[in-house]
Design an enzyme around this catalytic site. Sequence first.
Site, mmCIF file in Angstrom:
data_model
loop_
_atom_site.group_PDB
_atom_site.id
_atom_site.type_symbol
_atom_site.label_atom_id
_atom_site.label_comp_id
_atom_site.label_asym_id
_atom_site.label_seq_id
_atom_site.Cartn_x
_atom_site.Cartn_y
_atom_site.Cartn_z
ATOM 1 N N CYS A 344 0.674 -1.256 -0.039
ATOM 2 C CA CYS A 344 0.277 0.772 0.221
ATOM 3 C C CYS A 344 1.123 1.144 0.004
ATOM 4 O O CYS A 344 1.527 1.329 -1.137
ATOM 5 C CB CYS A 344 -0.923 -0.076 1.547
ATOM 6 S SG CYS A 344 -0.158 -0.094 2.677
ATOM 7 N N SER A 345 0.489 2.062 0.862
ATOM 8 C CA SER A 345 2.040 3.207 1.143
ATOM 9 C C SER A 345 2.928 2.818 1.698
ATOM 10 O O SER A 345 4.046 2.308 1.274
ATOM 11 C CB SER A 345 0.928 4.541 2.053
ATOM 12 O OG SER A 345 0.334 5.161 0.817
ATOM 13 N N TRP A 348 1.944 -1.378 6.317
ATOM 14 C CA TRP A 348 1.826 -1.844 7.255
ATOM 15 C C TRP A 348 0.489 -1.784 7.462
ATOM 16 O O TRP A 348 -0.028 -2.510 8.985
ATOM 17 C CB TRP A 348 2.443 -1.580 8.610
ATOM 18 C CG TRP A 348 2.132 0.023 8.213
ATOM 19 C CD1 TRP A 348 1.974 1.100 8.411
ATOM 20 C CD2 TRP A 348 3.741 1.028 8.434
ATOM 21 N NE1 TRP A 348 1.877 2.239 8.382
ATOM 22 C CE2 TRP A 348 3.332 2.473 8.639
ATOM 23 C CE3 TRP A 348 4.962 1.007 8.773
ATOM 24 C CZ2 TRP A 348 3.676 3.781 9.305
ATOM 25 C CZ3 TRP A 348 5.879 2.303 9.361
ATOM 26 C CH2 TRP A 348 5.469 3.083 9.120
#
Length: 579
Positions: A344-345, A348
Amino acid sequence: MDLLADVALLPGEERVTDKDLIYICPFSGALKGKVFITNYRLFFKSTEAEVALTLDVPLGVISRVEKMGGASSRGENSYGLDITCKDMRSLRFALKQEGHSRRDIFEILSKYAFPLSHGQPLFSYLSQEKYEENGWSIYKPLEEFRRQGLPNERWRITFINKNYELCDTYPTILAVPFRASEEDLRRVATFRSRGRIPVLSWIQRDNQAAITRCSQPLVGMSGKRNKDDERYLELLREANGTPKLTIFDARPSVNAVANKATGGGYEGDEYQNAELIFLDIHNIHVMRESLKKLRDIVYPTVEESHWLSSLESTHWLEHIKLVLAGAIRVADKVSGGKSVVLHCSDGWDRTAQLSSLAMLMLDSHYRTLRGFEVLIEKEWLSFGHKFASRIGHGDKNHADQDRSPIFVQFIDCVWQMTKQFPTAFEFNQQLLATILEHLYSCRFGTFLFNCESLRELNEVRSKTVSLWSYVHSSSSRYLNPFYTPESGRVLYPVASMRHLELWVSYYIRWNPRIRQQQQSPVEQRYKELLVLRDEYLRKLEELSPSPPSAHMTSSSLNTPPLPGPAPTTQQFTHLHTPF
């Protein structure tokens, strides 16, 4: 009235104060009683109702304590405290207006509910609980890699992060492509957000298709390239000979593009032999607002007349659907023999949801009680889901923008799967509810801090008790009586809105009407029959002059054997729920 007689204090739990007050119950109205506060909980018992009402609230569950009304407030029960909790409920207590009667209880609650904000330790560091089994030994990384058939000629184990120098939010033991050198890993880390390089989460022994996880590449607005990163992803592809490596970016594409402005981004056409797929799962802020809306429609009362439209307006089930649908796509690629990369970014939040759910679908070991604990320890705790930031343990800053129910959402997705495959999981929904209860309670050390390096720094393993120690002290409570072990079975839940349900027995559990309906009559009857069967077998043993033969033992009478760690399977059986 001695409230101590009603509360079994935990070892290490100490009384702080008690006070007469009125609980404004949203279901029964104003109730006089006494509140009893320890360093772990708030306990209230009514004194006037025909059937005494009690509240038992771990202080870690409290998100905010506010004063209600002032010295000049008019109206009955208008002066007191409003307590907002992280577990979908709110509490309101009224006190007498004279003599600043709420000041002491306000200060005590603030100090003990938010110990870190007052320079005090969390309760898990004060607890003296002892259990027979040490839950900290449930997950052993090297054992789990060996179970998956690693290391092998294509993948190796590296200790490059043993001092958390490569990445301070990753575990110390990592699995990487055999052909990638330590220097390669260091160079790739410079081009991945927070140094979170692509590393292996799970591998299918038969075809070597792997799930690898990481963070976004640091492409930025100028469209930077990094040859080492591009070559490393090519090594991931070559490790199982798939023609194209599939990169699943959990974000909506518009968000991934926007992240370029802050130095992030996604893999472009320069990554040859790779395909990029966006999964359209929204960020932590959207999820936080969605759960707030859900809370508004379920507590304190459920509005029956507009229930479906109100539920739809929260978008909660829509988000559950997108997370599940993304995990299904990941599992489908891997069971088809193709390796995937997830991010994702920062890798986590949504990444942890996707990797752990896909692994739950692919590997029946994770559907056992111990296997599920390993999955949480591995994909959530060791890989640095920011539990402290997302939950806000012991912190009074309730408006912190880092708070978000990402892990709650994962557990909800697991519950959806247990509903669609009622015989596939060794554990029941009580385990899921218990995990969420202690996600907030601060009774155990399991969910404290943001990553493994900080848990090590704060000596969590030696100074606190693991949640899994508690679970295994009475594991029979968490077992699913309908469980049928089947290895090699891939679960594909249906991620359509008409097959997803609101987890009523969790989200609306504070409503007394709902609480009475929680126990499934079928499950209850089945448990009763199991008890009866065990009783008859015991009597039979007593009457028998010699021990009964093997075919008469309890374990062989249709009771599924307790599964231990089994190797990941060579063959897949695809199972779908019916439409």
